[in-house]
Design a protein around this motif. Structure first.
Motif, PDB file in Angstrom:
ATOM      1  N   PHE A  41       0.488  -1.101  -2.448  1.00 22.05           N
ATOM      2  CA  PHE A  41      -0.038  -0.049  -1.578  1.00 22.05           C
ATOM      3  C   PHE A  41      -1.506   0.233  -1.878  1.00 22.05           C
ATOM      4  CE2 PHE A  41       4.509   0.672  -2.018  1.00 22.05           C
ATOM      5  CZ  PHE A  41       4.904   0.830  -0.697  1.00 22.05           C
ATOM      6  N   ARG A  42      -2.294   0.369  -0.837  1.00 17.54           N
ATOM      7  CA  ARG A  42      -3.680   0.791  -0.978  1.00 17.54           C
ATOM      8  C   ARG A  42      -3.701   2.305  -0.814  1.00 17.54           C
ATOM      9  NH1 ARG A  42      -6.926  -3.632   2.804  1.00 17.54           N
ATOM     10  NH2 ARG A  42      -6.279  -5.514   1.638  1.00 17.54           N
ATOM     11  N   CYS A  43      -3.584   2.984  -1.932  1.00 15.50           N
ATOM     12  CA  CYS A  43      -3.394   4.434  -1.867  1.00 15.50           C
ATOM     13  C   CYS A  43      -3.809   5.043  -3.191  1.00 15.50           C
ATOM     14  CB  CYS A  43      -1.925   4.731  -1.558  1.00 15.50           C
ATOM     15  SG  CYS A  43      -1.577   6.434  -1.160  1.00 15.50           S
ATOM     16  N   ASP A  44      -3.944   6.359  -3.212  1.00 16.02           N
ATOM     17  CA  ASP A  44      -4.284   7.096  -4.423  1.00 16.02           C
ATOM     18  C   ASP A  44      -3.223   6.849  -5.495  1.00 16.02           C
ATOM     19  OD1 ASP A  44      -5.977   9.586  -5.505  1.00 16.02           O
ATOM     20  OD2 ASP A  44      -3.874   9.853  -6.026  1.00 16.02           O
ATOM     21  N   ALA A  45      -3.671   6.429  -6.679  1.00 19.11           N
ATOM     22  CA  ALA A  45      -2.741   6.052  -7.750  1.00 19.11           C
ATOM     23  C   ALA A  45      -1.863   7.219  -8.194  1.00 19.11           C
ATOM     24  CB  ALA A  45      -3.516   5.486  -8.940  1.00 19.11           C
TER      25      ALA A  45
END
Length: 230
Positions: A41-45
């Motif tokens: 996922f390309r998202c806030d960790a």
């Protein structure tokens, strides 16, 4: 609901809170996958770590649904979810439920602490900066009381004993402290401990007791016995 082509299949396009709610009832045979590694996922960790509730490095359809079920009931206005904004008006949080009231109280406490210019809107950066600062305080609101928070040496010693006896709990600022439950358990155990100590007290006349069968000579005898026990 809108289904758009992605690769060779059509997938539901999540654009609003209504789409998230629809997702809860959608048959999982329509999902492209029922789990995926967090790294996909390309998202806030930090957000991904919260959704990955069991911390196994994968986000399942059930975890995603649980996240949606947690979020939607706490919002009075969910229309901003599709905007991708990193701030939230306090008016968008429900004030008629215990969970919503707790969130509102936390948000207002945070905004007051940092003297925010817009006290009716809270931003993600404000929350993270506040948490980074408050974690270094002895009283940081995590429900764990550390000895360093005491302004009295007797109380600090009491807390150290409580931590030692209960095992303590990790504080977000580092070190060990005690929770309310551990404090109550420690206090509840004190009468039995004092009663046990009392059984070992020697009578004024030095006579024998069930615990000290040789009276005042019992400790010396026990030391001698232990020395030659082998």
């Amino acid at each position: 609901m809108r289904f758009l082509p992605y690769g060779r299949t059509y997938q539901l396009c999540i654009e609003s809170a209504a789409d998230l709610e629809t997702l809860l009832g959608m048959d999982e045979t329509l999902w492209v996958a029922t789990s995926a590694p967090v790294s996909a996922f390309r998202c806030d960790a930090k957000f991904l770590a919260l959704v990955d509730a069991d911390g196994n490095g994968r986000i399942s359809s059930n975890e995603l649904k649980e996240a949606i079920r947690w979020l939607l009931p706490r919002l009075a206005d969910a229309t901003r979810l599709g905007a991708g904004a990193d701030s939230l008006p306090l008016a968008a949080i429900r004030s008629d439920t215990p969970d919503g009231q707790a969130l509102l109280a936390s948000a207002r406490y945070l905004l007051t602490s940092i003297a925010a210019g817009e006290p009716e809107t809270i931003a993600l950066s404000q929350v993270r900066n506040f948490l980074a600062t408050i974690q270094s305080r002895p009283l940081n609101g995590d429900g764990v009381l550390v000895p360093a928070a005491a302004n009295d040496p007797v109380m600090a010693a009491f807390l150290k004993d409580a931590v030692a006896c209960t095992g303590g709990t990790d504080d977000v600022g580092g070190g060990k402290g005690i929770t309310e439950a551990q404090l109550n358990a420690f206090l509840a155990a004190i009468p039995a401990f004092l009663e046990w100590r009392k059984k070992g007290e020697l009578p004024p006349d030095g006579s024998a007791t069930p615990t000290l069968p040789l009276g005042g000579n019992t400790p010396a005898f026990h030391a001698l016995f232990s020395q030659h026990a082998a």
